[in-house]
Design a protein around this motif. Structure first.
Motif, PDB file in Angstrom:
ATOM      1  N   VAL A  17       0.690  -1.223  -0.104  1.00  0.00           N
ATOM      2  CA  VAL A  17       0.105   0.100  -0.031  1.00  0.00           C
ATOM      3  C   VAL A  17       1.014   1.197  -0.050  1.00  0.00           C
ATOM      4  O   VAL A  17       0.640   2.385  -0.699  1.00  0.00           O
ATOM      5  CB  VAL A  17      -1.034  -0.069   1.243  1.00  0.00           C
ATOM      6  CG1 VAL A  17      -1.848   1.299   1.450  1.00  0.00           C
ATOM      7  CG2 VAL A  17      -1.773  -1.286   1.170  1.00  0.00           C
ATOM      8  N   ASP A  18       2.094   1.172   0.828  1.00  0.00           N
ATOM      9  CA  ASP A  18       2.899   2.419   0.641  1.00  0.00           C
ATOM     10  C   ASP A  18       3.571   2.548  -0.594  1.00  0.00           C
ATOM     11  O   ASP A  18       3.790   3.864  -0.838  1.00  0.00           O
ATOM     12  CB  ASP A  18       3.777   2.296   1.950  1.00  0.00           C
ATOM     13  CG  ASP A  18       3.405   2.487   3.210  1.00  0.00           C
ATOM     14  OD1 ASP A  18       2.353   3.044   3.346  1.00  0.00           O
ATOM     15  OD2 ASP A  18       4.162   1.619   4.104  1.00  0.00           O
ATOM     16  N   LEU A  19       3.608   1.353  -1.385  1.00  0.00           N
ATOM     17  CA  LEU A  19       4.151   1.739  -2.705  1.00  0.00           C
ATOM     18  C   LEU A  19       3.140   2.449  -3.563  1.00  0.00           C
ATOM     19  O   LEU A  19       3.447   3.248  -4.401  1.00  0.00           O
ATOM     20  CB  LEU A  19       4.506   0.570  -3.321  1.00  0.00           C
ATOM     21  CG  LEU A  19       5.820  -0.258  -2.813  1.00  0.00           C
ATOM     22  CD1 LEU A  19       6.056  -1.579  -3.791  1.00  0.00           C
ATOM     23  CD2 LEU A  19       7.095   0.636  -2.662  1.00  0.00           C
ATOM     24  N   LEU A  20       1.899   2.224  -3.435  1.00  0.00           N
ATOM     25  CA  LEU A  20       0.930   2.723  -4.220  1.00  0.00           C
ATOM     26  C   LEU A  20       0.791   3.999  -3.834  1.00  0.00           C
ATOM     27  O   LEU A  20       0.855   5.008  -4.729  1.00  0.00           O
ATOM     28  CB  LEU A  20      -0.578   2.009  -3.854  1.00  0.00           C
ATOM     29  CG  LEU A  20      -0.815   0.733  -4.474  1.00  0.00           C
ATOM     30  CD1 LEU A  20      -2.154   0.106  -3.823  1.00  0.00           C
ATOM     31  CD2 LEU A  20      -0.580   0.646  -5.868  1.00  0.00           C
ATOM     32  N   VAL A  21       0.968   4.670  -2.350  1.00  0.00           N
ATOM     33  CA  VAL A  21       1.152   6.000  -2.094  1.00  0.00           C
ATOM     34  C   VAL A  21       2.015   6.775  -2.716  1.00  0.00           C
ATOM     35  O   VAL A  21       1.928   7.867  -3.200  1.00  0.00           O
ATOM     36  CB  VAL A  21       0.937   5.901  -0.479  1.00  0.00           C
ATOM     37  CG1 VAL A  21       1.172   7.392   0.102  1.00  0.00           C
ATOM     38  CG2 VAL A  21      -0.252   5.379   0.164  1.00  0.00           C
ATOM     39  N   ARG A  22       3.282   6.228  -2.478  1.00  0.00           N
ATOM     40  CA  ARG A  22       4.548   6.759  -3.153  1.00  0.00           C
ATOM     41  C   ARG A  22       4.423   7.052  -4.636  1.00  0.00           C
ATOM     42  O   ARG A  22       5.011   7.784  -5.057  1.00  0.00           O
ATOM     43  CB  ARG A  22       5.671   6.035  -2.668  1.00  0.00           C
ATOM     44  CG  ARG A  22       6.021   5.936  -1.204  1.00  0.00           C
ATOM     45  CD  ARG A  22       7.143   4.855  -0.694  1.00  0.00           C
ATOM     46  NE  ARG A  22       8.248   5.302  -1.434  1.00  0.00           N
ATOM     47  CZ  ARG A  22       9.055   4.270  -1.337  1.00  0.00           C
ATOM     48  NH1 ARG A  22       8.707   2.696  -0.932  1.00  0.00           N
ATOM     49  NH2 ARG A  22      10.278   4.402  -2.260  1.00  0.00           N
ATOM     50  N   ASP A  23       3.910   6.091  -5.331  1.00  0.00           N
ATOM     51  CA  ASP A  23       3.690   6.339  -6.754  1.00  0.00           C
ATOM     52  C   ASP A  23       3.229   7.432  -7.084  1.00  0.00           C
ATOM     53  O   ASP A  23       3.416   8.185  -8.048  1.00  0.00           O
ATOM     54  CB  ASP A  23       2.956   5.161  -7.431  1.00  0.00           C
ATOM     55  CG  ASP A  23       2.889   5.184  -9.046  1.00  0.00           C
ATOM     56  OD1 ASP A  23       3.975   5.028  -9.491  1.00  0.00           O
ATOM     57  OD2 ASP A  23       1.827   5.592  -9.371  1.00  0.00           O
ATOM     58  N   TYR A  24       1.815   7.726  -6.599  1.00  0.00           N
ATOM     59  CA  TYR A  24       1.096   9.056  -6.982  1.00  0.00           C
ATOM     60  C   TYR A  24       1.233  10.061  -5.999  1.00  0.00           C
ATOM     61  O   TYR A  24       1.062  11.234  -6.560  1.00  0.00           O
ATOM     62  CB  TYR A  24      -0.299   8.832  -7.038  1.00  0.00           C
ATOM     63  CG  TYR A  24      -1.220   8.489  -5.949  1.00  0.00           C
ATOM     64  CD1 TYR A  24      -1.709   9.593  -5.430  1.00  0.00           C
ATOM     65  CD2 TYR A  24      -1.654   7.164  -5.565  1.00  0.00           C
ATOM     66  CE1 TYR A  24      -2.657   9.548  -4.085  1.00  0.00           C
ATOM     67  CE2 TYR A  24      -2.331   7.135  -4.455  1.00  0.00           C
ATOM     68  CZ  TYR A  24      -2.941   8.183  -3.807  1.00  0.00           C
ATOM     69  OH  TYR A  24      -3.906   7.914  -2.714  1.00  0.00           O
ATOM     70  N   ALA A  25       1.860   9.926  -4.974  1.00  0.00           N
ATOM     71  CA  ALA A  25       1.999  11.145  -3.983  1.00  0.00           C
ATOM     72  C   ALA A  25       2.983  11.045  -2.987  1.00  0.00           C
ATOM     73  O   ALA A  25       3.058  11.454  -1.793  1.00  0.00           O
ATOM     74  CB  ALA A  25       0.532  11.190  -2.885  1.00  0.00           C
ATOM     75  N   ASN A  26       4.223  10.687  -3.535  1.00  0.00           N
ATOM     76  CA  ASN A  26       5.479  10.591  -2.606  1.00  0.00           C
ATOM     77  C   ASN A  26       5.974  11.942  -2.309  1.00  0.00           C
ATOM     78  O   ASN A  26       6.220  12.884  -2.801  1.00  0.00           O
ATOM     79  CB  ASN A  26       6.447   9.897  -3.732  1.00  0.00           C
ATOM     80  CG  ASN A  26       7.644   9.751  -2.767  1.00  0.00           C
ATOM     81  OD1 ASN A  26       8.034   9.544  -1.854  1.00  0.00           O
ATOM     82  ND2 ASN A  26       8.952   9.583  -3.765  1.00  0.00           N
TER      83      ASN A  26
END
Length: 824
Positions: free
Chosen positions: A511-520
């Motif tokens: 989930v943190d990867l998904l977060v960082r992909d669009y809103a790092n």
């Protein structure tokens, strides 16, 4: 992902989940206890992350952006996307660059510059052909190379061929530098959003400037020219000691006296005083741009600093000139000049300095609405979904977006089921989301990288793609926030139900990867770019990954962007990650204010006077469009900026008069009768109507309800409308010192709501002096009735809509809530 030996997992029909399946792989020896792949797939192809994994090769159902990226060798992945300038990475030269106030394009003749004072508005930035009544994408758009800007002037290096690729050499948070190198000759140009300056540096020669159309020179002082082309005014600043040759012709040139630098500035007027003011900044080059932010919980405010890194090529200048968008100019206390520029976002006043600061109020989000209304037959409506054979439904094919819509329906239903005491239904909704998430969160199938239903990391660009995706999300890097916002929000709901699931050793890492992909939030991250989809200076996101269309980048659904950033707030709050929560608050707050400024224009100040509407469904670099990507029906045109409706949507009702006006415009353009014959978004439209006339929305629900949006349910629609009918409109004049809260107003009664994601009781303080104790993992409400409440007019600048009246019908409320009531 499935194979011949592993049946499809759907928690709607079985208690088996991907998590238990992975445990079985450990037991059978396919995975080691540490999570490493022990057989089958090459170790470099799959990366184990907690209990899940992602792939590092493109799967069968995956698409990818172009493999060639136009950047200098000293830049590497992760590369930015979704910004006004990223077309430079996608092609040898560029498509139109809507810098604001300037527009530019890198052509085979050089860098073309213009100042459009009549922005392309009307029905569309370009024609899309007839209305369609299905979800097929419109394909009548022109080729990206057509419809170039009409330049005022073009600047070039005499010894750099026009065929030389313009490669990105550097970039900041809202600036870019590209370089063209031809043998020993090179030219660099730096463009900065909001800046009237273009900064140029050369080797192996000077600069040529050609004028398009009639040109008049009204100031000539060796190295400084003041010129007017048509109605646009420019200052040309060569280094002291240099000169401009050819004055009086249709082009000029300068050898730059060996200094190798110059700047060109768009002037707000043709006067010696203005030219002199710009000259003082002309040799202080912007070399970097940086945004930083702080969430001040006590004041519920987002303080944002915009900083310029400056390099004085001559003298000791320490200031630049920039132009502020309306959302910035209204929210800064820094001194503004009387000069201003026109832009498609509205008037842009100028400011001098090395940076500036804005402050915007944050007015909270809720994971779900509280249990304060008696909703008829709510249990039956929950049961009707619980009894469905398959909760993860297929619509328009499998993929990240439509699965996200599935999650939205279920994550809204689960807390409603808890409120009515139906734990079995809540469990089934949670289990269905969990099983689908865990399926996608494992990239391995039968010892190989799965063909479908997984995520994979594209190391060429530095992005996490799903397989399959849609709407160009993988091939053009479009819409990642739209898609992944639903996934992160679903993960937040599972974290609320089962914190251990969200642990980084379980599925929280993916989930943190998904977060960082669009809103790092980390600009030094070596895997993902800084704030991919959000443009810090513009104050909102761009859905287009490349900007490869003549009208530039665009964003259709401001509300889905807002949903994506609300998901960050909830995920960060529920997992104890303050950095992600605060990043979400920064992004959410800015996106909300930009939506009200530029999509809804609720103060009637920013959309051009020639625009035929009071609202824009799509915002482009070049202008606006009253249409969607999939049809030109008013129901879709309005609903696309309402959905998904949830506890993050209160900004749509801050100004109930503006909400009522938007509703009237919808009706006027849809035949006046309110029948909504298209039927795709009926529930979403009436949920929006509850902000300005909950009584009418409730009447529709009681007599004419019909299902609409794929991500909605009758239970949620009923719960939403009856709750707003009970508590009134969102009250934007009261804030609180916690992340998850909202305040409502019905006449002289306020209802206060807060959610506590922590593990200890919390006392929430509201700005009007109200305090509310909230148990851990619970929502609490209380009400206060006043002898009178001041009118909302003037409490905040107009953009917020806090000056709202009572809409066109605050009647028929069914109750005021329950003081101190606790619910899940």
């Amino acid at each position: 992902m499935t194979d011949d030996t592993q049946p499809s997992i759907d928690a709607s029909s079985t208690a088996t989940t991907r998590r238990s399946w992975l445990k079985g792989l450990v037991a059978s020896g396919v995975l080691s206890a540490s999570g490493a792949v022990t057989a089958g797939a090459a170790s470099t192809d799959i990366e184990q992350i907690g209990a899940g994994s992602i792939a590092h090769i493109q799967p069968e159902d995956g698409g990818a952006a172009p493999r060639e990226i136009y950047a200098t060798d000293d830049l590497s992945a992760p590369y930015p996307s979704n910004d006004w300038w990223t077309t430079l990475l996608w092609r040898p030269l560029s498509d139109n660059l809507w810098v604001h106030p300037l527009a530019a394009r890198v052509t085979d003749s050089g860098l073309a510059l213009t100042y459009p004072d009549e922005w392309q508005v009307g029905d569309a930035p370009y024609s899309w052909g007839p209305r369609t009544d299905d979800f097929a994408e419109v394909t009548a758009e022109p080729e990206a190379s057509t419809n170039p800007i009409a330049p005022d002037l073009t600047v070039s290096h005499p010894d750099v061929s026009g065929e030389t690729p313009a490669k990105v050499a550097d970039y900041g948070d809202w600036s870019v530098t590209y370089r063209q190198t031809d043998g020993d000759a090179s030219v660099e140009a730096t463009l900065t959003q909001g800046s009237p300056f273009v900064y140029l540096e050369t080797t192996g020669g000077g600069l040529d400037v050609s004028f398009d159309g009639d040109v008049s020179v009204w100031h000539e002082r060796s190295h400084v020219l003041g010129v007017t082309i048509g109605d646009s005014h420019y200052g040309l600043f060569a280094p002291p000691g240099a000169s401009w040759d050819g004055v009086g012709s249709d082009s000029v040139s300068s050898a730059l006296e060996g200094a190798g630098y110059a700047s060109i500035a768009l002037l707000p007027e043709a006067s010696p005083d203005v030219l002199n003011a710009f000259r003082r900044c002309a040799y202080t080059f912007v070399t970097d741009t940086t945004v930083t932010w702080e969430y001040d919980a006590e004041r519920s405010a987002v303080v944002t600093d915009y900083a310029f890194e400056l390099d004085a090529k001559h003298g000791n200048g320490d200031e630049t000139l920039t132009a502020l968008y309306p959302h910035q100019a209204k929210r800064t206390t820094d001194d503004l000049h009387d000069w201003s520029y026109v832009s498609p976002r509205g008037e842009m006043p100028a400011l001098s300095g090395s940076g500036f600061t804005t402050e915007l109020p944050y007015r909270g989000v809720l994971p779900f609405l509280p249990d304060v209304a008696d909703v008829p037959n709510l249990s039956e409506h929950v049961d009707s979904v619980e009894s469905e054979g398959t909760l993860i439904r297929d619509f328009q094919g499998d993929g990240t977006y439509w699965n996200g819509k599935n999650f939205e329906r279920l994550l809204q239903l689960a807390p409603i089921a808890e409120q009515i005491g139906d734990e079995a239904a809540a469990d089934r909704f949670h289990d269905a989301m969990r099983a689908e998430l865990e399926t996608w969160f494992s990239a391995e199938s039968d010892g190989e990288v799965a063909a479908t239903d997984l995520f994979w990391y594209d190391d060429v660009w530095g992005t996490l793609n799903g397989a399959p995706m849609s709407f160009g999300a993988d091939t053009d890097l479009n819409d990642h926030h739209f898609h992944y916002g639903y996934w992160v929000k679903a993960a937040a709901e599972l974290a609320r139900d089962d914190p251990s699931w969200a642990d980084e050793n379980a599925y929280g890492g993916i989930v943190d990867l998904l977060v960082r992909d669009y809103a790092n939030p980390d600009r030094d991250d070596d895997r993902f770019p800084f704030l991919r989809t959000f443009s810090p200076y513009a104050g909102h996101s761009w859905a287009s990954g490349s900007g490869e269309l003549p009208a530039g980048c665009n964003q259709e659904s401001s509300s889905e962007a807002i949903n994506a950033y609300a998901a960050l707030i909830l995920w960060g709050e529920l997992t104890g990650d303050d950095e992600i929560r605060d990043t979400g608050i920064y992004l959410y707050t800015h996106e909300v204010h930009a939506s009200l400024e530029y999509w809804f224009d609720i103060a009637d100040e920013n959309l051009p006077e020639t625009w035929d509407y009071d609202y824009a469904a799509m915002v482009w670099g070049r202008g606006y469009k009253y249409a969607t990507w999939f049809n030109q029906d008013p129901e879709s045109i309005h609903a696309i900026n309402y959905l998904p409706v949830g506890g993050h949507s209160m900004y749509l009702g801050w100004n109930s008069d503006a909400a009522a006006a938007n509703w009237r415009e919808l009706l006027e353009n849809d035949g006046y009768d309110g029948s909504f014959n298209l039927g795709w978004y009926t529930d979403v439209l009436w949920e929006f109507r509850a902000f300005s006339n909950p009584g009418e929305a409730r009447e529709w629900y009681d007599t004419d309800y019909s299902a609409g949006d794929f991500g909605e349910s009758r239970a949620h629609t009923a719960h939403w409308i009856y709750t707003l009918d009970a508590v009134g409109s969102p009250d934007a004049t009261v804030t609180a010192d916690t992340a998850c809260y909202s305040v409502f107003r019905d006449g002289t009664t306020r209802t206060y709501v807060a959610y506590n994601a922590g593990d200890a009781e919390e006392t929430v303080s509201f700005s009007d002096g109200t305090e509310l104790s909230v148990e851990p993992g619970a929502t609490a409400t209380t009400t206060r009735t006043f002898e009178s409440l001041p009118g909302l007019s003037g409490a905040f600048p107009t953009v917020d809509g806090a000056e709202s009246g009572e809409g066109d019908g605050n009647n028929g409320k069914s109750g005021q809530g329950n003081s101190g009531r606790q619910n899940p």
